[in-house]
Design an enzyme around this catalytic site. Structure first.
Site, PDB file in Angstrom:
ATOM      1  N   CYS A 104      40.735  -0.391  19.897  1.00 47.98           N
ATOM      2  CA  CYS A 104      39.371   0.132  19.877  1.00 47.98           C
ATOM      3  C   CYS A 104      39.388   1.281  20.862  1.00 47.98           C
ATOM      4  O   CYS A 104      39.444   1.061  22.067  1.00 47.98           O
ATOM      5  CB  CYS A 104      38.336  -0.909  20.291  1.00 47.98           C
ATOM      6  N   CYS A 107      35.965   1.355  23.165  1.00 47.52           N
ATOM      7  CA  CYS A 107      35.675   0.312  24.165  1.00 47.52           C
ATOM      8  C   CYS A 107      36.623  -0.865  23.955  1.00 47.52           C
ATOM      9  O   CYS A 107      37.803  -0.770  24.294  1.00 47.52           O
ATOM     10  CB  CYS A 107      34.220  -0.094  24.119  1.00 47.52           C
ATOM     11  N   SER A 108      36.151  -1.948  23.364  1.00 49.12           N
ATOM     12  CA  SER A 108      37.021  -3.117  23.255  1.00 49.12           C
ATOM     13  C   SER A 108      36.603  -3.993  22.082  1.00 49.12           C
ATOM     14  O   SER A 108      36.677  -5.218  22.177  1.00 49.12           O
ATOM     15  CB  SER A 108      36.986  -3.907  24.555  1.00 49.12           C
ATOM     16  N   CYS A 109      36.151  -3.405  20.982  1.00 50.26           N
ATOM     17  CA  CYS A 109      35.715  -4.196  19.837  1.00 50.26           C
ATOM     18  C   CYS A 109      36.885  -5.028  19.325  1.00 50.26           C
ATOM     19  O   CYS A 109      38.012  -4.544  19.231  1.00 50.26           O
ATOM     20  CB  CYS A 109      35.173  -3.292  18.735  1.00 50.26           C
TER      21      CYS A 109
HETATM   22 FE    FE Z   1      34.847  -1.241  21.037  1.00 54.67          FE
END
Ligand code: FE
Length: 203
Positions: A104, A107-109
């Site tokens: 991602c 961000c951190s999906c």
């Molecule tokens: Fe994300």
């Protein structure tokens, strides 16, 4: 001999979380029962063992695999994995000539129902940028050699669509049952930074 310490005061982050929680509850912004459900889900109900069960089922059941590739959330829900952050998921199948890698960049999906919370490296700026710029280099750092004639596809997760890699079933697993297969499947293989090792091989 002691197997516990005597520090009575919780750690700084734990105290800060407690203070924040008390404040939110006091102001009526969150319901403590809802928080309990969320924490219980993250601690006990979601995590990469769920994803491993999905992968193992797909390996042994071609009809399930077909459903999984066509409509991942429904096929994953068939096994009972239905928490949030997984309303829209897509399964990417690795093969002899294709290796999929998930990142991602923003961000951190991450697909919570099957993988739980993302590891620290997945959230790092280094991984998020380098997975796109130099995926083969990143794979090498995870100990994964991908031959030149294998295409590497990098998939950028978003809050709207989260990806899971369906790794290749390793050689030498013809006689293993579904539980034994699931035990081989690692989180990293489902993010695509590694392969599922053959039985008996150390990851
Ligand atoms: Fe994300």
């Amino acid at each position: 001999m002691h197997d516990h310490d005597h520090q009575a005061v919780p750690s700084d982050p734990a105290l800060r979380v407690k203070a924040l929680e008390s404040l939110l509850v006091e102001k009526g912004l969150v319901d403590p029962a809802a928080l309990d459900v969320l924490v219980d889900t993250l601690e006990h109900k979601v995590g990469p063992r769920n994803g491993a069960r999905v992968v193992a089922r797909a390996w042994v059941d071609p009809a399930y695999k077909k459903r999984l590739l066509a409509d991942a959330p429904s096929a994953i829900a068939e096994l009972g994995y239905t928490s949030g952050q997984g309303e829209h998921m897509l399964v990417l199948e690795n093969g002899p000539k294709v290796h999929n890698l998930v990142v991602c960049t923003l961000c951190s999906c991450y697909p919570w129902p099957v993988l739980g919370l993302p590891p620290v490296w997945y959230k790092s700026a280094a991984y998020r940028s380098r997975a796109v710029i130099d995926p083969r280099g990143v794979l090498r750092e995870f100990g994964t050699q991908v031959q030149e004639d294998v295409e590497v596809h990098v998939w950028d997760s978003t809050a709207e669509l989260r990806y899971i890699v369906l790794p290749e079933r390793p050689a030498g697993t013809e006689n293993l049952n579904e539980d034994e297969l699931a035990a081989l499947v690692t989180r990293d293989a489902m993010v695509g930074v590694s392969r599922v090792p053959p039985p008996g091989e150390k990851v």
